[in-house]
Design a protein around this motif. Structure first.
Motif, mmCIF file in Angstrom:
data_model
loop_
_atom_site.group_PDB
_atom_site.id
_atom_site.type_symbol
_atom_site.label_atom_id
_atom_site.label_comp_id
_atom_site.label_asym_id
_atom_site.label_seq_id
_atom_site.Cartn_x
_atom_site.Cartn_y
_atom_site.Cartn_z
ATOM 1 N N GLN A 266 45.191 -32.236 53.294
ATOM 2 C CA GLN A 266 44.572 -31.226 54.522
ATOM 3 C C GLN A 266 44.891 -32.076 55.924
ATOM 4 O OE1 GLN A 266 43.269 -28.547 53.151
ATOM 5 N NE2 GLN A 266 42.457 -27.708 55.275
ATOM 6 N N THR A 267 45.243 -31.319 56.785
ATOM 7 C CA THR A 267 45.400 -31.774 58.265
ATOM 8 C C THR A 267 44.572 -31.141 59.193
ATOM 9 O OG1 THR A 267 47.704 -32.277 57.956
ATOM 10 C CG2 THR A 267 47.045 -32.531 60.094
ATOM 11 N N ILE A 268 43.596 -32.019 59.981
ATOM 12 C CA ILE A 268 42.679 -31.443 60.709
ATOM 13 C C ILE A 268 42.991 -31.740 62.209
ATOM 14 C CG2 ILE A 268 40.291 -31.297 61.645
ATOM 15 C CD1 ILE A 268 39.320 -32.202 58.846
ATOM 16 N N GLU A 269 43.245 -30.582 62.954
ATOM 17 C CA GLU A 269 43.644 -30.944 64.400
ATOM 18 C C GLU A 269 42.671 -30.375 65.247
ATOM 19 O OE1 GLU A 269 48.445 -30.147 63.651
ATOM 20 O OE2 GLU A 269 47.391 -29.152 65.059
ATOM 21 N N ILE A 270 42.155 -31.601 65.991
ATOM 22 C CA ILE A 270 40.995 -31.356 67.034
ATOM 23 C C ILE A 270 41.518 -31.155 68.361
ATOM 24 C CG2 ILE A 270 38.777 -31.935 67.858
ATOM 25 C CD1 ILE A 270 38.359 -33.426 65.224
ATOM 26 N N THR A 271 41.503 -30.067 69.159
ATOM 27 C CA THR A 271 42.272 -30.230 70.549
ATOM 28 C C THR A 271 40.778 -30.295 71.632
ATOM 29 O OG1 THR A 271 43.747 -28.349 69.817
ATOM 30 C CG2 THR A 271 43.476 -28.559 72.206
ATOM 31 N N VAL A 272 41.346 -31.208 72.602
ATOM 32 C CA VAL A 272 40.126 -31.521 73.421
ATOM 33 C C VAL A 272 40.583 -31.598 74.690
ATOM 34 C CG1 VAL A 272 38.605 -33.695 74.018
ATOM 35 C CG2 VAL A 272 39.169 -33.358 71.859
ATOM 36 N N ASP A 273 39.927 -30.813 75.865
ATOM 37 C CA ASP A 273 40.286 -30.371 77.034
ATOM 38 C C ASP A 273 39.172 -30.894 77.804
ATOM 39 O OD1 ASP A 273 42.866 -27.994 76.524
ATOM 40 O OD2 ASP A 273 42.659 -29.238 78.168
ATOM 41 N N ASN A 274 39.373 -31.805 78.824
ATOM 42 C CA ASN A 274 38.359 -32.221 79.870
ATOM 43 C C ASN A 274 37.300 -32.791 78.934
ATOM 44 O OD1 ASN A 274 39.634 -31.333 82.177
ATOM 45 N ND2 ASN A 274 38.836 -29.333 81.596
ATOM 46 N N GLY A 275 37.293 -33.474 77.799
ATOM 47 C CA GLY A 275 36.376 -33.927 77.023
ATOM 48 C C GLY A 275 35.794 -33.167 76.094
ATOM 49 N N ILE A 276 36.007 -31.923 76.176
ATOM 50 C CA ILE A 276 35.422 -30.974 75.375
ATOM 51 C C ILE A 276 36.222 -30.384 74.312
ATOM 52 C CG2 ILE A 276 34.214 -28.471 75.384
ATOM 53 C CD1 ILE A 276 33.731 -29.038 78.318
ATOM 54 N N ILE A 277 36.000 -30.144 73.048
ATOM 55 C CA ILE A 277 36.572 -29.799 71.796
ATOM 56 C C ILE A 277 36.636 -28.234 72.131
ATOM 57 C CG2 ILE A 277 36.546 -29.168 69.449
ATOM 58 C CD1 ILE A 277 34.878 -31.591 68.799
ATOM 59 N N THR A 278 38.038 -27.796 72.363
ATOM 60 C CA THR A 278 38.514 -26.237 72.418
ATOM 61 C C THR A 278 38.869 -25.872 71.304
ATOM 62 O OG1 THR A 278 40.464 -27.066 73.418
ATOM 63 C CG2 THR A 278 38.496 -26.850 75.102
ATOM 64 N N ASP A 279 39.342 -26.585 70.369
ATOM 65 C CA ASP A 279 39.941 -25.814 69.094
ATOM 66 C C ASP A 279 39.973 -26.699 68.141
ATOM 67 O OD1 ASP A 279 43.186 -24.126 68.356
ATOM 68 O OD2 ASP A 279 40.987 -23.781 67.869
ATOM 69 N N ILE A 280 39.656 -26.219 66.757
ATOM 70 C CA ILE A 280 39.791 -27.064 65.678
ATOM 71 C C ILE A 280 40.606 -26.333 64.473
ATOM 72 C CG2 ILE A 280 38.640 -28.223 63.850
ATOM 73 C CD1 ILE A 280 36.113 -28.158 65.496
ATOM 74 N N LYS A 281 41.398 -27.010 64.123
ATOM 75 C CA LYS A 281 42.357 -26.349 63.017
ATOM 76 C C LYS A 281 42.217 -27.041 61.545
ATOM 77 C CE LYS A 281 46.229 -24.249 65.865
ATOM 78 N NZ LYS A 281 46.256 -25.117 66.734
ATOM 79 N N GLY A 282 42.210 -26.266 60.788
ATOM 80 C CA GLY A 282 42.266 -27.030 59.376
ATOM 81 C C GLY A 282 41.073 -27.578 58.637
ATOM 82 N N ASN A 283 39.638 -27.343 59.357
ATOM 83 C CA ASN A 283 38.584 -27.892 58.920
ATOM 84 C C ASN A 283 37.733 -27.049 57.991
ATOM 85 O OD1 ASN A 283 37.681 -26.273 60.829
ATOM 86 N ND2 ASN A 283 36.286 -27.689 61.352
ATOM 87 N N ASP A 284 38.298 -25.890 57.678
ATOM 88 C CA ASP A 284 37.465 -24.876 56.977
ATOM 89 C C ASP A 284 36.975 -25.543 55.531
ATOM 90 O OD1 ASP A 284 40.081 -22.907 57.896
ATOM 91 O OD2 ASP A 284 38.286 -23.077 58.918
ATOM 92 N N SER A 285 37.933 -26.182 54.819
ATOM 93 C CA SER A 285 37.533 -26.531 53.549
ATOM 94 C C SER A 285 36.485 -27.860 53.504
ATOM 95 C CB SER A 285 38.845 -26.871 53.034
ATOM 96 O OG SER A 285 39.526 -27.640 53.538
#
Lengths: 314, 139
Positions: A266-285
């Motif tokens: 599994q690969t989880i990708e956490i997108t952070v903009d201005n220090g805030i998490i704006t998107d998370i991919k791959g963490n459903d499981s």
């Protein structure tokens, strides 16, 4: 109070060892002093143990943020560019403040190198990145800030800092997880001047540099240096100080990045903009994960690290 | 599309974009002289669309060779667009300061439009300005 803001060739030595206070003082002086052409102000300062990142760096990529917090080592973001450094009382910081036109990093470093080489019988040299090296070891790092009317160039000098701490604090456990366009530090092996010549001390170097600076600037008055207690200027510097201490500036001032964790397949990708998490991919499981959009990355950093270590037990 | 560029003493350029629409829009960047003096730009902080600035306000900040420097608005304006490409390719500013490396676009009013030609330098004047200020600011 106004005397502190007069221009001309001068030396000011800060009595504070707090990195936020010193950075605030530096900015306050830069913005308010009546800079005169062809003159320089030298500010000498040192900090109790802290890590200082450049204006557009990612603190998680550059240092072990958790370790710093656990050991009460301050973390600060400065207003100038460049890379990350570790400061303690064995490291001398120098700021040379001038008008924008008189900004000249090479000249500043040439002055320091000539002074130290002569006094301490060393063989320091300046690199094209405006670092100062002794053989293949870095002893000085530079950074600058240029504004409309003024510019400052500040640099460190390792005299007898704790290099074990330096290496430990600057070792980031997140470095390989972070993808970003933030400014990356260029790492070098470092050395204390006192390792090469045990007679070199902070106090001696301070005295030497003050005298040499005034001579370099043809200042006839050799006592044109002052100790400054930033506490007396609390009112004037408090806005900068608050900004420097704020989580907003420290963590949310980070350029956008993606934090990638691989857990098994599994690969989880956490997108952070201005220090805030704006998107998370791959963490459903991942069932126990409580990450979600809108969270401040630095507040959930420990949980994110947990996810990484859980992987090792899989 | 290509109107004349005007320059500031701080080495920014401003160019009127094709005025088909009701509003007057300009494009702003830094000059070739400025990008050479800066060195490789590694990071560019741009404003948000909608932000309003007055002449001489800092509208963007660049980092190059460990130096953080500000860019100043040539005239009053409201940001209409920023060059998104710079977020991943900040060095476009070095490679193409007048074309692909533009920084922002802004809406300005009629008064400011007149100010451009009356208060800023033409390309020819800027070249002369650079000649007479040769010793100024080496980075």
């Amino acid at each position: 109070m106004q005397a502190i803001l007069r221009g001309g060739n001068r030396v000011l030595i800060s009595r504070s060892t707090n990195v936020y206070t010193n950075l605030a003082l530096e900015r306050y002086l830069a913005e308010n002093i009546k800079h005169e052409d062809k003159t320089r102000l030298l500010i000498l300062w040192r900090n109790k143990p802290c890590v200082v990142i450049g204006r557009y760096q990612n603190p998680f990529a550059e240092s072990d943020v958790s370790y710093l917090a656990e050991n009460q080592i301050d973390l600060a973001r400065r207003y100038s560019g460049g890379g990350t450094c570790y400061h303690d009382l064995g490291n001398l910081n120098m700021t040379i403040l001038t008008t924008r036109n008189d900004y000249n990093r090479k000249k500043n470093l040439q002055w320091v190198v000539n002074t130290l080489n002569q006094a301490y019988d060393l063989n320091l040299h300046i690199t094209d990145r405006d670092d100062v090296f002794l053989d293949k070891y870095k002893v000085t790092g530079s950074a600058s800030r240029l504004e409309r009317l003024y510019a400052y160039h500040h640099f460190t000098l390792l005299i007898n800092a704790d290099l074990k701490y330096l290496r430990r604090t600057l070792k980031s456990p997140d470095q390989s997880n972070i993808q970003s366009k933030a400014t990356m530090s260029v790492r070098s092996s470092v050395l204390n001047l006192s390792d090469r010549n045990p007679k070199i001390t902070y106090e001696k170097t301070l005295e030497l540099l003050i005298k040499s600076f005034l001579q370099w600037n043809n200042e006839s008055n050799m006592s044109n240096y002052d100790y400054i207690d930033p506490l007396l200027y609390e009112e004037q510097i408090k806005n900068f100080e608050s900004e420097l201490k704020s989580e907003k500036f420290l963590f949310q001032g980070t350029p956008p990045f993606v934090y990638v964790i691989k857990i098994g397949a599994q690969t989880i990708e956490i997108t952070v903009d201005n220090g805030i998490i704006t998107d998370i991919k791959g963490n459903d499981s991942i069932s126990e994960n409580k990450l979600c959009r809108g969270q401040l990355f630095h507040s959930v950093h420990n949980q994110i690290q947990q996810l990484k270590t859980n992987d090792l037990s899989v | 599309m290509c109107q004349e560029r005007y320059f500031t003493k701080k080495h920014e350029w401003i160019q009127l974009l094709d005025a088909n629409k009701k509003s007057i829009e300009v494009r702003v960047g830094i000059s070739d002289h400025a990008q050479r003096a800066l060195g490789d730009v590694v990071y560019c902080e741009l404003p948000s669309v909608g932000a309003k600035f007055k002449r001489d306000d800092t509208f963007a900040t660049l980092e190059s060779v460990k130096a953080v420097s500000d860019c100043y608005m040539p005239i009053d304006g409201e940001i209409s667009n920023v060059n998104e490409k710079l977020k991943s390719e900040a060095d476009l500013i070095n490679k193409s300061p007048y074309e692909n490396g533009w920084l922002i676009q802004a809406f300005i009013d009629d008064k400011e439009k007149k100010n451009i030609s009356s208060t800023l330098m033409t390309e020819k004047q800027y070249k002369q300005f650079l000649e007479t200020n040769k010793e100024a600011g080496d980075h």
